[in-house]
Scaffold this motif. Structure first.
Motif, short mmCIF file in Angstrom:
data_model
loop_
_atom_site.label_atom_id
_atom_site.label_comp_id
_atom_site.label_asym_id
_atom_site.label_seq_id
_atom_site.Cartn_x
_atom_site.Cartn_y
_atom_site.Cartn_z
N UNK A 10 0.84 -1.20 0.00
CA UNK A 10 0.00 0.00 0.00
C UNK A 10 0.87 1.24 0.00
N UNK A 11 0.52 2.18 -0.85
CA UNK A 11 1.24 3.45 -0.89
C UNK A 11 0.63 4.43 0.11
N UNK A 12 1.46 5.29 0.67
CA UNK A 12 0.98 6.37 1.51
C UNK A 12 0.85 7.64 0.66
N UNK A 13 0.04 8.58 1.12
CA UNK A 13 -0.14 9.85 0.40
C UNK A 13 0.14 11.02 1.34
N UNK A 14 0.38 12.18 0.75
CA UNK A 14 0.66 13.39 1.52
C UNK A 14 -0.65 14.13 1.78
N UNK A 15 -0.86 14.54 3.01
CA UNK A 15 -2.05 15.31 3.37
C UNK A 15 -1.79 16.78 3.05
N UNK A 16 -2.31 17.23 1.92
CA UNK A 16 -2.12 18.61 1.48
C UNK A 16 -3.30 19.48 1.92
N UNK A 17 -3.00 20.77 2.21
CA UNK A 17 -4.08 21.69 2.54
C UNK A 17 -3.96 22.97 1.71
N UNK A 18 -5.09 23.65 1.55
CA UNK A 18 -5.14 24.88 0.78
C UNK A 18 -4.86 26.09 1.67
N UNK A 19 -4.77 27.25 1.05
CA UNK A 19 -4.55 28.49 1.79
C UNK A 19 -5.69 28.75 2.78
N UNK A 20 -6.92 28.56 2.34
CA UNK A 20 -8.05 28.82 3.24
C UNK A 20 -8.06 27.85 4.42
N UNK A 21 -7.74 26.60 4.15
CA UNK A 21 -7.65 25.63 5.25
C UNK A 21 -6.54 26.01 6.21
N UNK A 22 -5.44 26.48 5.66
CA UNK A 22 -4.31 26.90 6.49
C UNK A 22 -4.70 28.06 7.40
N UNK A 23 -5.40 29.04 6.84
CA UNK A 23 -5.81 30.21 7.63
C UNK A 23 -6.71 29.79 8.79
N UNK A 24 -7.59 28.84 8.55
CA UNK A 24 -8.48 28.35 9.61
C UNK A 24 -7.67 27.67 10.71
N UNK A 25 -6.74 26.81 10.30
CA UNK A 25 -5.91 26.08 11.26
C UNK A 25 -4.99 27.02 12.04
N UNK A 26 -4.61 28.12 11.41
CA UNK A 26 -3.71 29.08 12.06
C UNK A 26 -4.33 29.67 13.33
N UNK A 27 -5.66 29.73 13.36
CA UNK A 27 -6.36 30.32 14.51
C UNK A 27 -6.53 29.33 15.66
N UNK A 28 -6.22 28.09 15.41
CA UNK A 28 -6.44 27.02 16.40
C UNK A 28 -5.19 26.87 17.27
N UNK A 29 -5.34 27.03 18.58
CA UNK A 29 -4.20 26.94 19.50
C UNK A 29 -3.67 25.51 19.62
N UNK A 30 -4.44 24.56 19.18
CA UNK A 30 -4.02 23.15 19.22
C UNK A 30 -3.36 22.70 17.92
N UNK A 31 -2.93 23.69 17.14
CA UNK A 31 -2.22 23.41 15.90
C UNK A 31 -0.83 24.04 15.96
N UNK A 32 0.20 23.27 15.64
CA UNK A 32 1.56 23.79 15.56
C UNK A 32 1.90 24.08 14.11
N UNK A 33 2.37 25.30 13.86
CA UNK A 33 2.82 25.67 12.51
C UNK A 33 4.34 25.66 12.51
N UNK A 34 4.92 24.98 11.53
CA UNK A 34 6.38 24.84 11.46
C UNK A 34 6.89 25.40 10.14
N UNK A 35 7.72 26.42 10.23
CA UNK A 35 8.38 27.04 9.08
C UNK A 35 9.72 26.34 8.90
N UNK A 36 9.91 25.68 7.78
CA UNK A 36 11.08 24.83 7.54
C UNK A 36 12.25 25.55 6.89
N UNK A 37 12.12 26.84 6.65
CA UNK A 37 13.17 27.59 5.96
C UNK A 37 14.36 27.86 6.88
N UNK A 38 15.41 28.41 6.32
CA UNK A 38 16.58 28.77 7.10
C UNK A 38 16.30 29.93 8.04
#
Length: 466
Positions: free
Chosen positions: A361-389
């Motif tokens: 069985x292959x696994x897939x990546x859980x992708x989200x859109x900008x609007x979904x991201x904005x909603x999740x950004x307001x949730x304190x139970x969500x961690x946002x991780x910026x992977x850049x330098x």
């Protein structure tokens, strides 16, 4: 005079083939490891490679000078500057400041230009039949188009404490030598835009001494050495993990690889056995294809110009690994890997079909859109991780985002929550694809990928913090 710039886009690295057509002899400066390129140039132009030169002990690629020496029996000319700690540990002809090398009618003068490294030298070329004035300067990692070489790599990548401040002082003195040269001399550097050997390298392949005096930031600090040093050292990108090994391998007597290896195609049984032993499977497909379905545990490092650099973050020099890539990609990917000394390729599989055909069985990546991201950004139970330098993050990031650089993610898994939902992003999706695969490989099931990243976020005029 014959001249050809050989440019490797994958490492933004330049090497040079210079020949005297009358004498039929040539020199190669800072050769990449897959040296068949230079041998073919020599063959096409009826020349014999007689001289092989290096500007310094490289940190960002495994030099092919010794492979080229083995195949051509040309003489190897390397720096003997910088003191006892910076000596090459294999036979060569040593070069000091002021030495002159003759390649047919071409005269090459050695200039000691420390700063990036203590032993760094530049080569000033005069085409004697044409003029008594020099025409080209090959600067290695000394002066780039719009920048100069960073002096902090020995400290940050190789752990040599105190060397970056010494290097900055040396660089300040070396640019005084550069300033004394005639403005008309062409400058051919060792790297272009995209290299981690500086922070502001230009994209054009060459420049002139006069133009760099006008536009290069490094020449605007006359009588201000502290200001020069501070600007030179601040904001440099994270040096890739493999740089420390390159410093070692380019200095010591190592085994040679004189041709591009042909990879073995693995069957299902061989693949499963290797994965069971913990062998890493590097999936070189585009991130979009990887997202649709990937073999569990595989790491997505796209086979683009950044392939070798990211592979150098996650692969060691002792472990075997496997590639997932189409056969048409194999020669290119193998060359990219051998240029940084990653030679232990156990084999390859051409696609994920081999897994599915045997019931996997292959696994897939859980992708989200900008609007979904904005909603999740307001949730304190969500961690946002910026992977850049770090420097990218400091230049502007999304409110509330933690900064965990993708290159060191494996060593910082404790900073990624296993209890909350985790949303990862980078600038445009490539680094997030790597991170998602690494997190999935380490058992994370709670990760969402906002692949468009900062590109989409800022284009939509969303707020950033500093």
């Amino acid at each position: 005079m014959f001249f050809q710039n050989v440019y490797d886009k994958s490492l933004a690295q330049a090497s040079y083939f210079i020949g005297c057509q009358k004498a039929g002899v040539a020199a190669v400066i800072d050769a990449k490891r897959d040296v068949d390129t230079y041998i073919e140039i020599a063959k096409q132009n009826n020349m014999k490679i007689t001289h092989i030169l290096e500007t310094h002990i490289h940190a960002d690629f495994l030099a092919g000078s010794r492979e080229l020496e083995a195949l051509t029996e040309a003489e190897l000319y390397l720096s003997d500057e910088g003191g006892s700690d910076w000596k090459y540990e294999f036979p060569h002809s040593g070069l000091k400041d002021g030495d002159v090398i003759k390649v047919g009618n071409l005269k090459i003068e050695v200039i000691h230009t420390p700063g990036h490294t203590p032993e760094s030298i530049s080569f000033l070329l005069t085409d004697t039949p044409a003029s008594d004035e020099p025409v080209m300067l090959f600067t290695g990692d000394f002066v780039f188009v719009g920048d100069v070489g960073r002096p902090d790599l020995l400290e940050k990548a190789a752990g040599m404490k105190g060397t970056q401040d010494i290097g900055a002082k040396q660089m300040y003195q070396s640019i005084k030598k550069f300033e004394s040269l005639p403005d008309f001399i062409q400058v051919w550097p060792g790297h272009g835009a995209g290299s981690a050997c500086g922070k502001a390298l230009g994209a054009v392949p060459s420049t002139t001494v006069g133009y760099e005096k006008i536009r290069n930031w490094a020449f605007q600090y006359e009588n201000d050495e502290p200001g020069f040093a501070n600007y030179l050292l601040e904001g440099q990108p994270e040096p890739p993990k493999y740089f420390a090994m390159m410093k070692k391998l380019n200095k010591v007597d190592r085994s040679l690889l004189t041709e591009v290896p042909k990879l073995k195609k693995l069957d299902y049984t061989e693949l499963v056995a290797a994965l069971a032993k913990g062998t890493k499977l590097i999936d070189a497909r585009d991130k979009t294809e990887f997202s649709k379905g990937f073999i569990p545990g595989s790491i997505n490092i796209q086979g683009n110009n950044s392939f070798a650099t990211w592979a150098g973050w996650y692969l060691t020099y002792e472990e075997p690994f496997i590639l997932l890539a189409e056969e048409s990609q194999l020669d290119d990917l193998t060359r990219k890997l051998m240029r940084i000394g990653l030679d232990h390729i156990q084999g390859y599989v051409p696609s994920t079909n081999i897994w599915e055909e045997h019931g996997g069985t292959l696994e897939t990546v859980n992708q989200i859109s900008l609007e979904e991201f904005k909603t999740l950004q307001q949730d304190k139970n969500v961690q946002i991780v910026d992977l850049r330098g770090v420097s990218e993050y400091n230049a502007g990031h999304i409110k509330g985002a933690d900064n965990v650089f993708v290159g060191t993610l494996v060593n910082n898994m404790d900073q990624i929550s296993k209890d909350k939902k985790v949303v990862i992003h980078c600038q445009g999706g490539d680094r997030a694809a790597i991170a998602y695969s690494l997190l999935a490989r380490n058992g994370y099931k709670n990760v969402l990928n906002y692949s468009p990243g900062m590109n989409e976020w800022t284009n939509q005029n969303n707020a950033v913090e500093y």
